[in-house]
Enzyme design. Sequence first.
Site, PDB file in Angstrom:
ATOM      1  N   ARG A   1      -4.939  -4.550   4.077  1.00 45.58           N
ATOM      2  CA  ARG A   1      -4.726  -3.111   4.040  1.00 45.58           C
ATOM      3  C   ARG A   1      -3.232  -2.859   3.892  1.00 45.58           C
ATOM      4  O   ARG A   1      -2.400  -3.638   4.370  1.00 45.58           O
ATOM      5  CB  ARG A   1      -5.229  -2.428   5.322  1.00 45.58           C
ATOM      6  CG  ARG A   1      -6.735  -2.167   5.349  1.00 45.58           C
ATOM      7  CD  ARG A   1      -7.134  -1.106   4.347  1.00 45.58           C
ATOM      8  NE  ARG A   1      -8.513  -0.660   4.471  1.00 45.58           N
ATOM      9  CZ  ARG A   1      -9.526  -1.160   3.782  1.00 45.58           C
ATOM     10  NH1 ARG A   1      -9.319  -2.163   2.944  1.00 45.58           N
ATOM     11  NH2 ARG A   1     -10.746  -0.666   3.923  1.00 45.58           N
TER      12      ARG A   1
ATOM     13  N   GLU B   1      -1.399   4.795  -1.199  1.00 41.28           N
ATOM     14  CA  GLU B   1      -2.251   4.590  -2.373  1.00 41.28           C
ATOM     15  C   GLU B   1      -2.719   5.926  -2.932  1.00 41.28           C
ATOM     16  O   GLU B   1      -3.234   6.752  -2.170  1.00 41.28           O
ATOM     17  CB  GLU B   1      -3.463   3.714  -2.007  1.00 41.28           C
ATOM     18  CG  GLU B   1      -3.062   2.300  -1.637  1.00 41.28           C
ATOM     19  CD  GLU B   1      -4.249   1.382  -1.349  1.00 41.28           C
ATOM     20  OE1 GLU B   1      -5.397   1.795  -1.594  1.00 41.28           O
ATOM     21  OE2 GLU B   1      -4.026   0.257  -0.896  1.00 41.28           O
TER      22      GLU B   1
ATOM     23  N   HIS C   1      -6.176  -2.176  -5.642  1.00 35.94           N
ATOM     24  CA  HIS C   1      -7.158  -2.199  -4.553  1.00 35.94           C
ATOM     25  C   HIS C   1      -8.547  -2.482  -5.130  1.00 35.94           C
ATOM     26  O   HIS C   1      -9.498  -1.726  -4.933  1.00 35.94           O
ATOM     27  CB  HIS C   1      -7.153  -0.886  -3.770  1.00 35.94           C
ATOM     28  CG  HIS C   1      -7.648  -1.047  -2.368  1.00 35.94           C
ATOM     29  ND1 HIS C   1      -7.176  -0.307  -1.321  1.00 35.94           N
ATOM     30  CD2 HIS C   1      -8.580  -1.888  -1.825  1.00 35.94           C
ATOM     31  CE1 HIS C   1      -7.788  -0.659  -0.194  1.00 35.94           C
ATOM     32  NE2 HIS C   1      -8.649  -1.612  -0.489  1.00 35.94           N
TER      33      HIS C   1
END
Length: 358
Positions: A270, A299, A323
């Site tokens: 993460r 993000e 991601h």
Amino acid sequence: MMATSICHGFVTIFSWLRAAQPSTTNLKGTAPVSYDVVCLRPEVEFLRAGVTPPRSLTIAYRAPDDPEVPALMATARALVIGAVGPRLPASLFENSKLKLAQVTGAGVDRFDEPTLKRLGIPVCNVPGGSNTAVGDYAVTTASVLLRRFAWADAEIRAGNYVKFRARMIADNLAGLDGLTVGVVGLGTIGLAVAQAFHKRGCAILYYDPAPRDPTAVAAIDARPVTLDELLRTSDVVTLHVPFLPATKGLIGAAQLALMKPDAVLIQVARGGIVDEAALAAHLEAGRLAGAAVDVYSTEPPDATNPLFALKGDAARRLLFTPHFAGITRQSTAILFKTAWDNVVRVVSRGEAPLNRVY
């Protein structure tokens, strides 16, 4: 942390759905339309993966920032969201009738845990659905970085075939066989990654005070070590921990300084677990052979991310992905089907949910 940019990206894909569904108020504006499920990702994503959401349930598909979401949440019995997206306001869950908050992935950090625990709303995920995909990603990116495949592609396109080939040979680049891989976080995904590297002939170290499956750990001869020892010893360091107060900034300048200069880092956990400025500095100084970065402190990442400022050799040591490590056609179908099966289990059959995180 990602609300504005990601939510704006949902506008187009949700717009056609809005025309097909009624508003939360009737034509006289006096009574809300009630749905069984509020889903904060578009139906087309499920259909594209070959998964049809249950027709037995009424489902409202909305973007996370849609102004109708609070009213819908007040009467719905289940919420379905993706693992990646903006953090949901705790106020959405107050006075709701939710019996289930279902994530179509592994991460549950979009929820305010204390609030949902206090309200007694079960939060469930889909553990293991993307194991194979993440394992493939980690092994592939480690090999690409160690053997400089992407770097070579750029140099050849720039007309440097002969010079760069000679450099690769002179640097005696390693393949994966016989290397030591350090896995930080040996939960469901971390174990799958460790198993994938073990199959490639790697020795496995891990840092995790409570590995999920000790029998499986023993089967691959994985050895527990301290984080410092793992960083000092490993040729590949791969991260698989959730984002928690205890893991924020887990890999900073001091930790990166322990790593071998010819080691590579795989950041697939993460954003916020790795200090991106410190990582950029180590790559710039040539004190790290490479890094694969799939998750970011914000993000989508903005132009001020220090990793984007790297030039020359330092930039060639970086491999960026959006991601996406756990996303394949196969893994997505597994995640979606498992999530909807759990919704049906709770909402239609009144049974206890599976894969409850808290």
